[in-house]
Write a protein that holds these residues in place. Structure first.
Motif, PDB file in Angstrom:
ATOM      1  N   GLY A  42       1.223  -0.919  -0.015  1.00 21.52           N
ATOM      2  CA  GLY A  42      -0.003  -0.269  -0.357  1.00 21.52           C
ATOM      3  C   GLY A  42       0.817   1.538  -0.137  1.00 21.52           C
ATOM      4  N   ILE A  43       0.589   2.352   0.738  1.00 19.95           N
ATOM      5  CA  ILE A  43       0.732   3.797   0.648  1.00 19.95           C
ATOM      6  C   ILE A  43       1.676   3.880   1.552  1.00 19.95           C
ATOM      7  N   ASN A  44       0.994   4.318   2.943  1.00 20.05           N
ATOM      8  CA  ASN A  44       1.476   4.618   3.729  1.00 20.05           C
ATOM      9  C   ASN A  44       0.409   4.067   5.055  1.00 20.05           C
ATOM     10  N   PRO A  45       0.625   3.079   6.029  1.00 24.57           N
ATOM     11  CA  PRO A  45      -0.772   3.365   6.763  1.00 24.57           C
ATOM     12  C   PRO A  45      -1.805   4.689   7.325  1.00 24.57           C
ATOM     13  N   GLY A  46      -3.143   4.086   7.356  1.00 23.36           N
ATOM     14  CA  GLY A  46      -4.380   4.860   8.204  1.00 23.36           C
ATOM     15  C   GLY A  46      -4.072   5.059   9.801  1.00 23.36           C
TER      16      GLY A  46
ATOM     17  N   LEU B 184     -12.038   2.215   6.236  1.00 21.77           N
ATOM     18  CA  LEU B 184     -12.757   0.642   4.738  1.00 21.77           C
ATOM     19  C   LEU B 184     -11.489   0.399   4.555  1.00 21.77           C
ATOM     20  N   SER B 185     -10.081   0.492   3.848  1.00 16.36           N
ATOM     21  CA  SER B 185      -9.364  -0.649   3.655  1.00 16.36           C
ATOM     22  C   SER B 185      -9.279  -1.394   4.713  1.00 16.36           C
TER      23      SER B 185
ATOM     24  N   LEU C 148      -1.143  -1.791  -4.683  1.00  9.56           N
ATOM     25  CA  LEU C 148      -2.552  -1.321  -3.742  1.00  9.56           C
ATOM     26  C   LEU C 148      -2.432   0.418  -4.509  1.00  9.56           C
ATOM     27  N   GLY C 149      -3.561   0.408  -5.700  1.00  8.43           N
ATOM     28  CA  GLY C 149      -3.792   2.373  -5.545  1.00  8.43           C
ATOM     29  C   GLY C 149      -3.116   2.993  -7.316  1.00  8.43           C
ATOM     30  N   ARG C 150      -3.967   3.017  -7.628  1.00  4.03           N
ATOM     31  CA  ARG C 150      -2.596   3.624  -8.855  1.00  4.03           C
ATOM     32  C   ARG C 150      -2.290   4.491  -8.925  1.00  4.03           C
ATOM     33  N   LYS C 151      -2.079   5.674  -8.279  1.00 11.25           N
ATOM     34  CA  LYS C 151      -1.390   6.615  -7.864  1.00 11.25           C
ATOM     35  C   LYS C 151      -0.062   5.860  -7.235  1.00 11.25           C
ATOM     36  N   ASN C 152      -0.230   5.053  -6.497  1.00 13.34           N
ATOM     37  CA  ASN C 152       0.535   4.492  -5.896  1.00 13.34           C
ATOM     38  C   ASN C 152       1.295   3.498  -6.714  1.00 13.34           C
TER      39      ASN C 152
ATOM     40  N   HIS D 193      -7.012   0.573  -5.078  1.00 12.17           N
ATOM     41  CA  HIS D 193      -6.795   1.006  -3.982  1.00 12.17           C
ATOM     42  C   HIS D 193      -8.029   0.375  -2.794  1.00 12.17           C
ATOM     43  N   PRO D 194      -7.932  -0.204  -1.636  1.00 14.76           N
ATOM     44  CA  PRO D 194      -9.293  -0.760  -0.949  1.00 14.76           C
ATOM     45  C   PRO D 194     -10.604   0.453  -0.501  1.00 14.76           C
ATOM     46  N   ARG D 195      -9.502   1.661  -0.017  1.00 15.70           N
ATOM     47  CA  ARG D 195     -10.415   2.355  -0.112  1.00 15.70           C
ATOM     48  C   ARG D 195     -10.830   3.607  -1.294  1.00 15.70           C
ATOM     49  N   TYR D 196     -10.539   3.293  -1.990  1.00 15.78           N
ATOM     50  CA  TYR D 196     -11.247   3.662  -2.772  1.00 15.78           C
ATOM     51  C   TYR D 196     -12.436   3.427  -3.526  1.00 15.78           C
TER      52      TYR D 196
END
Length: 225
Positions: free
Chosen positions: A59-63, A96-97, A171-175, A197-200
């Motif tokens: 993923g990107i970085n944790p929430g 959400l993720s 996970l994530g298109r921008k990532n 991304h799961p959040r998306y």
């Protein structure tokens, strides 16, 4: 013999927050808390106590409500209890993720089956905040560049836990832009496949969640071949 779990536990419980971030960017480091250190040890000892190489899912970085609380990627306190069987007294948090990821985990056959083949992690291991809200390492150039050496070292260290270099799941298109930049520089993985991304998915695509879930599962199985 030192195994995947031993390396992961030592790594997470020794993490320190960076000191070179822009002044308005906050960092959450739950690994300083004894309760989180205990949960990290229990989680990795339960699911990663071997030397089997895992496929990295990054993923990107944790929430701030997932790993920012539990120290376990994409995992809220309630999902740690419900799906991983690890009891804890941390308050339940909305994330959400994590909700979608554990639908994936269950569809794959449960936590033991999933974590036996995959390692959930992030390009940067600590939760970032700005004005009290989640923040992504790529949301401004100064933060990205300040963290780039740490991001590189994060992935370099974690692949030494034991990884299948043939493929990484982003996970994530921008990532994906940043993982590919990293991989072009370091050649960590032979190829990268990207999922939304799961959040998306849960924020914008709730009506077709089953379609995304099926795509996740089919992609993960394809990575195992």
């Amino acid at each position: 013999m030192i195994n995947f779990a031993d390396k992961a536990i030592a790594y997470y419980n020794s993490l320190a927050a960076p000191t070179n971030l822009p002044p308005d960017i906050g960092v959450m480091n739950p690994y300083q808390e004894p309760v989180v250190q205990h949960l990290v040890s229990e989680f990795y000892s339960r699911f990663f106590h071997d030397n089997r190489p895992r496929i990295f899912v990054l993923g990107i970085n944790p929430g701030r409500f997932g790993a920012g609380v539990t120290g376990i990627s994409f995992t809220t306190p309630q999902n740690l209890r419900r799906y991983c069987g690890i009891d804890n007294n941390l308050p339940d948090t909305p994330e959400l993720s994590s909700r979608f990821i554990y639908q994936v985990v269950e569809a794959f056959g449960g936590a033991t089956a999933f974590y036996g083949r995959f390692f959930l992690t992030s390009l940067f291991p600590l939760a970032l905040t700005k004005s009290g809200k989640n923040y992504n390492f790529y949301d401004d150039r100064m933060t990205t560049e300040a963290l780039w050496p740490a991001i590189t070292e994060t992935v370099r260290t974690q692949i030494n836990f034991g990884y299948d270099r043939r493929v990484a799941v982003c996970l994530g298109r921008k990532n994906e832009t940043y993982l590919r930049r990293l991989n072009d520089q370091q050649h960590f993985f032979d190829r990268i496949v990207t999922l939304d991304h799961p959040r998306y998915i849960l924020q914008y695509k709730t009506k077709v969640v089953p379609v995304y879930l099926e795509h996740y599962i089919s992609t993960l199985y394809d990575c195992l071949e």
